[in-house]
Design a protein around this motif. Structure first.
Motif, PDB file in Angstrom:
ATOM      1  N   GLY A 102       0.769  -1.113  -0.073  1.00 23.94           N
ATOM      2  CA  GLY A 102       0.052   0.034  -0.030  1.00 23.94           C
ATOM      3  C   GLY A 102       1.047   1.322   0.036  1.00 23.94           C
ATOM      4  O   GLY A 102       0.724   2.132  -0.592  1.00 23.94           O
ATOM      5  N   MET A 103       1.785   1.161   0.699  1.00 27.61           N
ATOM      6  CA  MET A 103       2.946   2.319   0.766  1.00 27.61           C
ATOM      7  C   MET A 103       3.350   2.490  -0.563  1.00 27.61           C
ATOM      8  O   MET A 103       3.479   3.653  -1.057  1.00 27.61           O
ATOM      9  CB  MET A 103       3.867   2.070   2.012  1.00 27.61           C
ATOM     10  CG  MET A 103       3.425   2.091   3.247  1.00 27.61           C
ATOM     11  SD  MET A 103       3.283   3.961   3.857  1.00 27.61           S
ATOM     12  CE  MET A 103       2.614   3.432   5.468  1.00 27.61           C
ATOM     13  N   TYR A 104       4.004   1.448  -1.260  1.00 29.26           N
ATOM     14  CA  TYR A 104       4.419   1.422  -2.341  1.00 29.26           C
ATOM     15  C   TYR A 104       3.449   2.019  -3.483  1.00 29.26           C
ATOM     16  O   TYR A 104       3.912   2.915  -4.440  1.00 29.26           O
ATOM     17  CB  TYR A 104       4.975   0.162  -2.972  1.00 29.26           C
ATOM     18  CG  TYR A 104       5.422   0.123  -4.326  1.00 29.26           C
ATOM     19  CD1 TYR A 104       6.512   0.363  -4.796  1.00 29.26           C
ATOM     20  CD2 TYR A 104       4.536  -0.582  -5.499  1.00 29.26           C
ATOM     21  CE1 TYR A 104       6.865   0.604  -6.255  1.00 29.26           C
ATOM     22  CE2 TYR A 104       4.582  -0.445  -6.771  1.00 29.26           C
ATOM     23  CZ  TYR A 104       5.944  -0.166  -7.140  1.00 29.26           C
ATOM     24  OH  TYR A 104       6.513  -0.141  -8.302  1.00 29.26           O
ATOM     25  N   ILE A 110       1.464   8.940  -6.537  1.00 28.39           N
ATOM     26  CA  ILE A 110       1.907  10.291  -6.199  1.00 28.39           C
ATOM     27  C   ILE A 110       2.876  10.608  -7.553  1.00 28.39           C
ATOM     28  O   ILE A 110       2.914  11.734  -8.020  1.00 28.39           O
ATOM     29  CB  ILE A 110       2.614  10.687  -4.925  1.00 28.39           C
ATOM     30  CG1 ILE A 110       1.312  10.479  -4.058  1.00 28.39           C
ATOM     31  CG2 ILE A 110       3.285  11.733  -4.971  1.00 28.39           C
ATOM     32  CD1 ILE A 110       1.719  10.661  -2.708  1.00 28.39           C
ATOM     33  N   LEU A 111       4.020   9.725  -7.723  1.00 33.41           N
ATOM     34  CA  LEU A 111       5.071  10.025  -8.776  1.00 33.41           C
ATOM     35  C   LEU A 111       4.367  10.026 -10.064  1.00 33.41           C
ATOM     36  O   LEU A 111       5.059  10.761 -11.140  1.00 33.41           O
ATOM     37  CB  LEU A 111       6.196   8.946  -8.626  1.00 33.41           C
ATOM     38  CG  LEU A 111       7.012   9.143  -7.312  1.00 33.41           C
ATOM     39  CD1 LEU A 111       8.076   7.864  -7.270  1.00 33.41           C
ATOM     40  CD2 LEU A 111       7.694  10.517  -7.200  1.00 33.41           C
ATOM     41  N   GLN A 112       3.305   9.366 -10.407  1.00 34.66           N
ATOM     42  CA  GLN A 112       2.595   9.430 -11.728  1.00 34.66           C
ATOM     43  C   GLN A 112       1.561  10.518 -11.928  1.00 34.66           C
ATOM     44  O   GLN A 112       1.066  10.555 -12.752  1.00 34.66           O
ATOM     45  CB  GLN A 112       2.016   8.060 -11.881  1.00 34.66           C
ATOM     46  CG  GLN A 112       3.046   6.986 -12.069  1.00 34.66           C
ATOM     47  CD  GLN A 112       2.219   5.676 -12.231  1.00 34.66           C
ATOM     48  OE1 GLN A 112       0.823   5.586 -12.290  1.00 34.66           O
ATOM     49  NE2 GLN A 112       2.977   4.249 -12.428  1.00 34.66           N
ATOM     50  N   ASP A 113       1.684  11.438 -10.846  1.00 36.66           N
ATOM     51  CA  ASP A 113       0.843  12.613 -10.970  1.00 36.66           C
ATOM     52  C   ASP A 113      -0.490  12.577 -10.371  1.00 36.66           C
ATOM     53  O   ASP A 113      -1.231  13.205 -10.771  1.00 36.66           O
ATOM     54  CB  ASP A 113       1.180  13.564 -12.033  1.00 36.66           C
ATOM     55  CG  ASP A 113       1.418  14.939 -11.968  1.00 36.66           C
ATOM     56  OD1 ASP A 113       1.678  15.324 -10.579  1.00 36.66           O
ATOM     57  OD2 ASP A 113       1.188  15.901 -12.825  1.00 36.66           O
ATOM     58  N   TYR A 114      -0.861  11.278  -9.968  1.00 36.39           N
ATOM     59  CA  TYR A 114      -2.108  11.231  -9.431  1.00 36.39           C
ATOM     60  C   TYR A 114      -2.108  11.508  -7.963  1.00 36.39           C
ATOM     61  O   TYR A 114      -2.179  10.435  -6.840  1.00 36.39           O
ATOM     62  CB  TYR A 114      -2.747   9.772  -9.442  1.00 36.39           C
ATOM     63  CG  TYR A 114      -2.953   9.375 -11.022  1.00 36.39           C
ATOM     64  CD1 TYR A 114      -3.855   9.822 -11.897  1.00 36.39           C
ATOM     65  CD2 TYR A 114      -1.929   8.511 -11.652  1.00 36.39           C
ATOM     66  CE1 TYR A 114      -3.907   9.591 -13.185  1.00 36.39           C
ATOM     67  CE2 TYR A 114      -2.041   8.278 -12.870  1.00 36.39           C
ATOM     68  CZ  TYR A 114      -2.936   8.789 -13.854  1.00 36.39           C
ATOM     69  OH  TYR A 114      -3.085   8.484 -15.044  1.00 36.39           O
ATOM     70  N   VAL A 115      -1.925  12.540  -7.472  1.00 38.78           N
ATOM     71  CA  VAL A 115      -1.347  13.009  -6.231  1.00 38.78           C
ATOM     72  C   VAL A 115      -2.721  12.559  -5.358  1.00 38.78           C
ATOM     73  O   VAL A 115      -2.592  12.186  -4.123  1.00 38.78           O
ATOM     74  CB  VAL A 115      -1.037  14.540  -6.003  1.00 38.78           C
ATOM     75  CG1 VAL A 115      -0.845  14.984  -4.644  1.00 38.78           C
ATOM     76  CG2 VAL A 115       0.242  14.684  -6.895  1.00 38.78           C
ATOM     77  N   VAL A 121      -4.408   6.453  -0.829  1.00 41.45           N
ATOM     78  CA  VAL A 121      -3.933   5.079  -0.764  1.00 41.45           C
ATOM     79  C   VAL A 121      -3.010   5.299   0.386  1.00 41.45           C
ATOM     80  O   VAL A 121      -2.805   4.131   1.430  1.00 41.45           O
ATOM     81  CB  VAL A 121      -3.259   4.723  -2.000  1.00 41.45           C
ATOM     82  CG1 VAL A 121      -2.320   3.301  -1.703  1.00 41.45           C
ATOM     83  CG2 VAL A 121      -4.426   4.533  -3.050  1.00 41.45           C
ATOM     84  N   LEU A 122      -2.116   6.299   0.508  1.00 49.53           N
ATOM     85  CA  LEU A 122      -1.022   6.228   1.604  1.00 49.53           C
ATOM     86  C   LEU A 122      -1.521   6.332   2.835  1.00 49.53           C
ATOM     87  O   LEU A 122      -1.206   5.776   4.022  1.00 49.53           O
ATOM     88  CB  LEU A 122      -0.066   7.422   1.309  1.00 49.53           C
ATOM     89  CG  LEU A 122       0.950   7.261   0.504  1.00 49.53           C
ATOM     90  CD1 LEU A 122       1.777   8.544   0.227  1.00 49.53           C
ATOM     91  CD2 LEU A 122       2.091   6.161   1.029  1.00 49.53           C
ATOM     92  N   LEU A 123      -2.875   7.148   2.904  1.00 51.42           N
ATOM     93  CA  LEU A 123      -3.510   7.382   4.258  1.00 51.42           C
ATOM     94  C   LEU A 123      -4.151   6.091   4.821  1.00 51.42           C
ATOM     95  O   LEU A 123      -4.181   5.515   5.898  1.00 51.42           O
ATOM     96  CB  LEU A 123      -4.594   8.493   4.052  1.00 51.42           C
ATOM     97  CG  LEU A 123      -5.307   8.849   5.122  1.00 51.42           C
ATOM     98  CD1 LEU A 123      -4.444   9.254   6.453  1.00 51.42           C
ATOM     99  CD2 LEU A 123      -6.618   9.520   5.196  1.00 51.42           C
ATOM    100  N   GLY A 124      -4.627   5.315   3.760  1.00 54.97           N
ATOM    101  CA  GLY A 124      -5.106   4.037   4.131  1.00 54.97           C
ATOM    102  C   GLY A 124      -4.041   2.859   4.740  1.00 54.97           C
ATOM    103  O   GLY A 124      -4.294   2.185   5.727  1.00 54.97           O
ATOM    104  N   ALA A 125      -2.884   3.132   4.101  1.00 54.44           N
ATOM    105  CA  ALA A 125      -1.673   2.168   4.358  1.00 54.44           C
ATOM    106  C   ALA A 125      -1.199   2.607   5.959  1.00 54.44           C
ATOM    107  O   ALA A 125      -0.926   1.894   6.648  1.00 54.44           O
ATOM    108  CB  ALA A 125      -0.536   2.239   3.240  1.00 54.44           C
TER     109      ALA A 125
END
Length: 178
Positions: A102-104, A110-115, A121-125
């Motif tokens: 999930g962190m990955y 984010i790196l693909q510009d879907y911030v 997803v990061l918040l869920g992880a």
């Protein structure tokens, strides 16, 4: 009713989680006789997590919390049975639950510009990681309180029997001694 394919799926999940837990136990240089026991605990925790999330559609936070509570309780029991520190059972057993993917995924979005989606997803992880920490803290706190309570009871019993040193005989400050 569980179908044959579902049983095979959870059996595979058990086996893979067992070996993942044992592998991390080896990586963390855990005691060799303990590795299969921590593998068993980790596999049970993963099957509970995936069962709660898959079969009962429970949110991953709750599933992580309940699976961690199971892992922590069994680790505490095993630690007392085999007279080892709880951490040699608990740390490797929790590894399959850690939301690394999930962190990955969150960072990748984010790196693909879907911030916005990446942050979600990061918040869920992060919430799943908090559920794991909360489960471990709650169970270890309960077991520590039970141990402290039994230690206090045995100390009280020693005081009643007159075998403990009385507080009146103990002088903490030598200057107050007459």
């Amino acid at each position: 009713m569980m179908t044959h394919a579902l049983v095979i799926h959870y059996l595979q999940a058990f086996v893979f989680a067992f070996f993942a837990t044992v592998a991390f136990g080896v990586l963390f240089q855990g005691p060799k006789p303990i590795l299969w026991r921590s593998g068993l605990i980790g596999a049970m925790g993963w099957v509970v997590f995936s069962g709660l999330e898959g079969l009962f559609a429970i949110h991953s936070f709750s599933a992580n919390f309940l699976a961690t509570v199971l892992i922590a309780i069994v680790s505490e029991i095993f630690a007392r049975i085999w007279k080892e520190p709880v951490t040699v059972f608990e740390i490797p057993a929790i590894i399959p639950l850690v939301p690394g993917f999930g962190m990955y995924r969150g960072m990748n979005y984010i790196l693909q510009d879907y911030v916005a989606y990446g942050n979600e997803v990061l918040l869920g992880a992060a919430m799943d990681a908090c559920a794991i920490a909360l489960g471990v803290m709650m169970v270890s706190g309960v077991f520590r309180a039970l141990k402290t309570g039994s230690d206090m009871a045995s100390q009280r019993q020693q005081d009643l029997l007159g075998t403990a040193v009385s507080q009146d005989l103990h002088i903490a400050d030598p200057e107050k001694e007459e």
